[in-house]
Design a protein around this motif. Structure first.
Motif, PDB file in Angstrom:
ATOM      1  N   ASN A 261      -2.426  -0.726  -2.127  1.00 62.02           N
ATOM      2  CA  ASN A 261      -1.014  -0.682  -2.470  1.00 62.02           C
ATOM      3  C   ASN A 261      -0.239  -0.428  -1.185  1.00 62.02           C
ATOM      4  O   ASN A 261      -0.548   0.510  -0.450  1.00 62.02           O
ATOM      5  N   MET A 262       0.766  -1.261  -0.892  1.00 58.35           N
ATOM      6  CA  MET A 262       1.491  -1.114   0.362  1.00 58.35           C
ATOM      7  C   MET A 262       2.182   0.242   0.466  1.00 58.35           C
ATOM      8  O   MET A 262       2.462   0.718   1.567  1.00 58.35           O
TER       9      MET A 262
ATOM     10  N   ASP B  32       8.111  -3.336   8.703  1.00 57.52           N
ATOM     11  CA  ASP B  32       7.988  -2.344   9.762  1.00 57.52           C
ATOM     12  C   ASP B  32       7.370  -1.083   9.166  1.00 57.52           C
ATOM     13  O   ASP B  32       8.051  -0.085   8.939  1.00 57.52           O
ATOM     14  N   PRO B  33       6.059  -1.116   8.876  1.00 56.98           N
ATOM     15  CA  PRO B  33       5.448  -0.002   8.136  1.00 56.98           C
ATOM     16  C   PRO B  33       5.492   1.342   8.841  1.00 56.98           C
ATOM     17  O   PRO B  33       5.414   2.382   8.179  1.00 56.98           O
ATOM     18  N   ALA B  34       5.644   1.360  10.166  1.00 58.11           N
ATOM     19  CA  ALA B  34       5.752   2.645  10.858  1.00 58.11           C
ATOM     20  C   ALA B  34       6.999   3.401  10.431  1.00 58.11           C
ATOM     21  O   ALA B  34       7.087   4.621  10.615  1.00 58.11           O
ATOM     22  N   ASN B  35       7.970   2.687   9.832  1.00 60.97           N
ATOM     23  CA  ASN B  35       9.189   3.335   9.344  1.00 60.97           C
ATOM     24  C   ASN B  35       9.375   3.221   7.832  1.00 60.97           C
ATOM     25  O   ASN B  35       9.944   4.107   7.209  1.00 60.97           O
ATOM     26  N   CYS B  36       8.917   2.120   7.237  1.00 64.02           N
ATOM     27  CA  CYS B  36       9.275   1.881   5.831  1.00 64.02           C
ATOM     28  C   CYS B  36       8.299   2.501   4.844  1.00 64.02           C
ATOM     29  O   CYS B  36       8.663   2.745   3.696  1.00 64.02           O
ATOM     30  N   ALA B  37       7.057   2.719   5.232  1.00 60.19           N
ATOM     31  CA  ALA B  37       6.069   3.227   4.285  1.00 60.19           C
ATOM     32  C   ALA B  37       6.202   4.738   4.119  1.00 60.19           C
ATOM     33  O   ALA B  37       6.549   5.452   5.066  1.00 60.19           O
ATOM     34  N   PRO B  38       5.914   5.261   2.917  1.00 59.27           N
ATOM     35  CA  PRO B  38       5.954   6.716   2.716  1.00 59.27           C
ATOM     36  C   PRO B  38       4.885   7.426   3.541  1.00 59.27           C
ATOM     37  O   PRO B  38       3.891   6.823   3.937  1.00 59.27           O
TER      38      PRO B  38
ATOM     39  N   SER C 271       5.643  11.614  -0.084  1.00 54.49           N
ATOM     40  CA  SER C 271       4.218  11.500  -0.392  1.00 54.49           C
ATOM     41  C   SER C 271       3.886  10.039  -0.695  1.00 54.49           C
ATOM     42  O   SER C 271       4.765   9.182  -0.748  1.00 54.49           O
ATOM     43  N   GLU C 272       2.606   9.779  -0.902  1.00 54.10           N
ATOM     44  CA  GLU C 272       2.151   8.450  -1.311  1.00 54.10           C
ATOM     45  C   GLU C 272       1.909   8.397  -2.822  1.00 54.10           C
ATOM     46  O   GLU C 272       1.228   7.495  -3.320  1.00 54.10           O
TER      47      GLU C 272
END
Length: 764
Positions: free
Chosen positions: A373-374, A405-411, A690-691
């Motif tokens: 899951n992204m 930009d997962p370094a910023n957008c992902a929890p 959190s994730e």
């Protein structure tokens, strides 16, 4: 796609373009090109488009600054030296970049298996071809790991699919405003996130339509409301169910509609609604019983009511049931009987999912063996856990990032960045700009912009499909998404004679899959490819008889609106709309230690990470801020403009306080996805998230985040100001550039003395 909609100056031509960014409007744009230089010189809204109406939002007005930008990635690069902040890169050829990437793919597949290759992408472009066509085919052929792209809308989407199936109101918010007596914007700050609805709403208010805006915050949209209702965050399901109970108790519900069109209405009325008397709903939501009752009666007073909810609601841990509860409201009043009636979060499911997706993605090419899951990229990279909660063997060995930009957008971004730092992880990034994720890449390759590609956008906030053709040649050596995956497929040996999976042009994909004249998609009945070329846009055929849900039945398993959802029951979830207290919300015991719930909402000047590289927009946004209620600020000794530290047991970030009268106590608000490298300590609010996933729909829980806030230390304040100004020399430069100092003569020494006097803690 040249157009004659406006007259071009001599030596210039005007071309139709569509905005590709993650916004419900998907504006129709006109771009003027200087034909002698091939450079785009002007951009404006299309005056003939019924929604765009000739103007653009404050973001896209600066689109030429987006295209012609010093921060663009224009050539392939490889990293030289360590990963992470401060990483250095050197330019390489496309051949070297492609050989390095495909060489890594082949090595990983041979040693670990294709499932160890993990793609990661989302909505950097909303064009149908650039978003999910050639790339899907490539990953299917490789049998790479799958990606559940649930980071934005899945809880709301599945709430709609579990209730109505693939069905939405026939009118968008813009069209409904022309007929509705009552419009409810539920968690929707459209002035910032869908501005083209605002003129329609203003015109409707002038003719007498009432506008209610529901939001715990004070926003640009709440300021134009006839009535601003402020429930506590995460309690909206209780409000909706309490309204239903009032309406049913007063005998104002449409019983015939419930009997004819819905499944499970008896259980809702007999077993669920009795749990929501006014007193309990008031206790949960923080509203008064009188306010709840008045709102319920207002809603029941007309069937010409339209609810436009927004995806912020979808980011609470209890979001699935919250969204379901809101969506069921028009069933109670029978508002669906009116052409302008109903409720929705947009119309993405129909506009995007009615295509022949197997044909679009070529699912026959291969089988994806596992998925992540992204939302949970951090645990996948750092803890090697997949979407099912199983340990991944092998772990992810190759990560390919595009449109994101997962370094910023992902929890839980600290965990994401920890994973990106792994020595045994190869990272390739296809990007238009030097994002923070690029700093962790082994190879960075250049992506184009909408002015440089062919694509089609299926709008998710109105019923228009819009077409795009390139206006300028690709800058530098930038390459569009679809062409990149054709190139990769060629090098991987995936191109086979007699199969056009990787040889179809972008135009052929659009013609072949999307313009089937309604054979697969009723919205395309009677519409040809030539129709969209004519004006650059075409309205979907919402009048198709196949979409007459009241007459033909609803696209659900029961053929009716599923107030009772059997699929949810099978998952162990209440099959009826219900309220459950939010984890890390208003009723969570964790509030004793972290008493503020932070809502990380869309910024007015950016769309996620997009546009943060545009200098003028960055200057308008200036710096990250956190909105605080006056009482909460006073209790912490915080004043307007103070640099503050937001923290919990997962991390910390910094922002400048903005004191907002009217913001609910116990709630604070900051910008989502602010570029970490532009914040004082290098990470944004997602470092505190959190994730955890939503109750159903596997969406992120960005709004289920409890924090404490304190005034930043003097040392952090000093470091931050020095970073912002670039030391004394930077201060001198900014002082001279400040228009307020025009005409003032001062030496460098005099400015330095002034700086030390004004900021003794920094320069003293």
């Amino acid at each position: 796609m040249q157009t004659d909609k406006i007259k071009a100056p001599e030596g210039h031509s005007v071309h139709h373009v569509t905005c590709p960014h993650d916004c419900p409007d998907s504006c129709s744009m006109l771009v003027t090109r200087d034909d002698s230089t091939g450079r785009a010189v002007r951009i404006e809204g299309d005056p003939t488009h019924p929604i765009t109406r000739g103007y653009l939002c404050n973001k896209v007005n600066h689109y030429l600054d987006f295209v012609y930008n010093d921060n663009r990635v224009l050539y392939p690069h490889k990293r030289v030296g360590p990963k992470g902040p401060g990483a250095r890169f050197e330019r390489i050829s496309w051949d070297e970049a492609l050989d390095t990437i495909t060489g890594n793919f082949k090595h990983v597949i041979d040693v670990y298996g294709s499932e160890a290759v993990q793609p990661y992408s989302y909505s950097g472009t909303m064009g149908m071809v650039g978003y999910w066509t050639m790339d899907s085919r490539f990953w299917n052929k490789m049998e790479a790991a799958g990606l559940i792209q649930s980071i934005c809308i899945f809880a709301a989407m599945w709430a709609g699919l579990h209730t109505y199936g693939m069905a939405h109101p026939n009118m968008s918010v813009h069209e409904a405003a022309e007929e509705a007596d009552l419009m409810i914007l539920w968690g929707a700050n459209l002035v910032s996130t869908g501005v083209h609805a605002i003129p329609f709403i203003r015109e409707a208010k002038e003719r007498g339509m009432k506008l209610v805006v529901i939001d715990p915050r004070v926003t640009r949209t709440t300021m134009m409301a006839d009535w601003h209702i402020q429930p506590r965050p995460g309690t909206d399901a209780a409000l909706a169910l309490g309204m239903m109970k009032v309406i049913v108790d007063r005998g104002l519900h449409d019983l015939e509609f419930l009997k004819e069109q819905t499944n499970g209405w008896e259980a809702l009325l007999e077993t669920e609604l009795p749990k929501y008397p006014l007193e309990r709903v008031a206790e949960i939501t923080g509203l008064t019983t009188a306010e709840i009752e008045k709102f319920a009666l207002e809603y029941a007073s007309t069937k010409k009511s339209y609810i436009r909810a927004n995806y912020g609601l979808n980011r609470h841990q209890n979001a699935g049931q919250m969204c379901r509860s809101i969506l069921v409201l028009p069933c109670i009043t029978g508002a669906w009987r009116e052409s302008c009636g109903g409720a929705c979060f947009g119309n993405l499911e129909e506009m995007w999912l009615r295509w022949d997706l197997d044909k679009l993605h070529r699912t026959d090419l291969g089988t994806r063996k596992r998925s992540i899951n992204m939302v949970q990229l951090g645990r996948a990279l750092s803890d090697h856990i997949d979407a099912e909660g199983k340990t991944m063997d092998p772990p992810i060995k190759s990560l390919f990032v595009y449109n994101s930009d997962p370094a910023n957008c992902a929890p839980n971004t600290n965990n994401v960045r920890k994973g990106l730092m792994r020595d045994d992880l190869f990272v390739a990034v296809h990007e238009t700009f030097w994002t923070d994720t690029c700093l962790y890449a082994d190879i960075v390759i250049p992506a184009d912009t909408q002015l440089e590609r062919t694509d089609m956008v299926a709008t998710y906030g109105n019923w228009y499909y819009t077409m795009n053709r390139p206006v300028i040649e690709p800058l530098g050596e930038s390459v569009r998404n679809s062409e990149l995956f054709r190139m990769l497929a060629q090098r991987m040996g995936y191109v086979e004679e007699g199969d056009n999976a990787f040889t179809q042009t972008d135009e052929e994909i659009i013609r072949d899959v999307m313009f089937d004249e309604g054979k697969h998609n009723p919205l395309m009945e009677g519409i040809t490819y030539e129709d969209i070329l004519k004006d650059g846009f075409v309205r979907a055929n919402t009048d198709s008889e196949r979409r007459n849900f009241l007459k033909n039945g609803w696209p659900t398993d029961s053929g009716k609106i599923d107030i009772w959802c059997e699929k949810l029951k099978e998952e162990g979830i209440n099959p009826l709309p219900s309220y459950v207290p939010e984890i890390e919300g208003q009723e969570d015991p964790k509030r004793k230690d972290y008493p503020l719930q932070v809502l990380s909402s869309a910024a007015h000047y950016f769309i996620g990470d997009s546009f943060q590289s545009v200098p003028r927009l960055q200057a308008m946004m200036s710096r990250p801020t956190v909105e605080l209620n006056p009482e909460d600020a006073k209790a912490r000794g915080i004043e307007d403009g103070d640099l503050c530290c937001m923290y919990n047991d997962r991390g910390e970030t910094y922002a400048y306080a903005v004191i907002i009268d009217g913001l609910l106590p116990g709630v604070c608000s900051t910008q989502k996805q602010f570029k970490g490298s532009n914040t004082p300590n290098g990470v944004n609010i997602n470092a505190l998230n959190s994730e955890m996933l939503t109750d159903f729909g596997t969406s992120p829980t960005f709004y289920s985040c409890l924090v404490e806030i304190k005034k930043a230390s003097e040392d952090m304040r000093k470091q931050t100001l020095l970073k912002e100004w670039g030391g004394l020399q930077g201060y001198i430069r900014k002082w001279r550039e400040d228009p307020r100092n025009d005409g003032i003569e001062a030496t460098d020494d005099e400015i330095i003395a002034f700086a030390k006097e004004q900021h003794p803690g920094v320069f003293g």
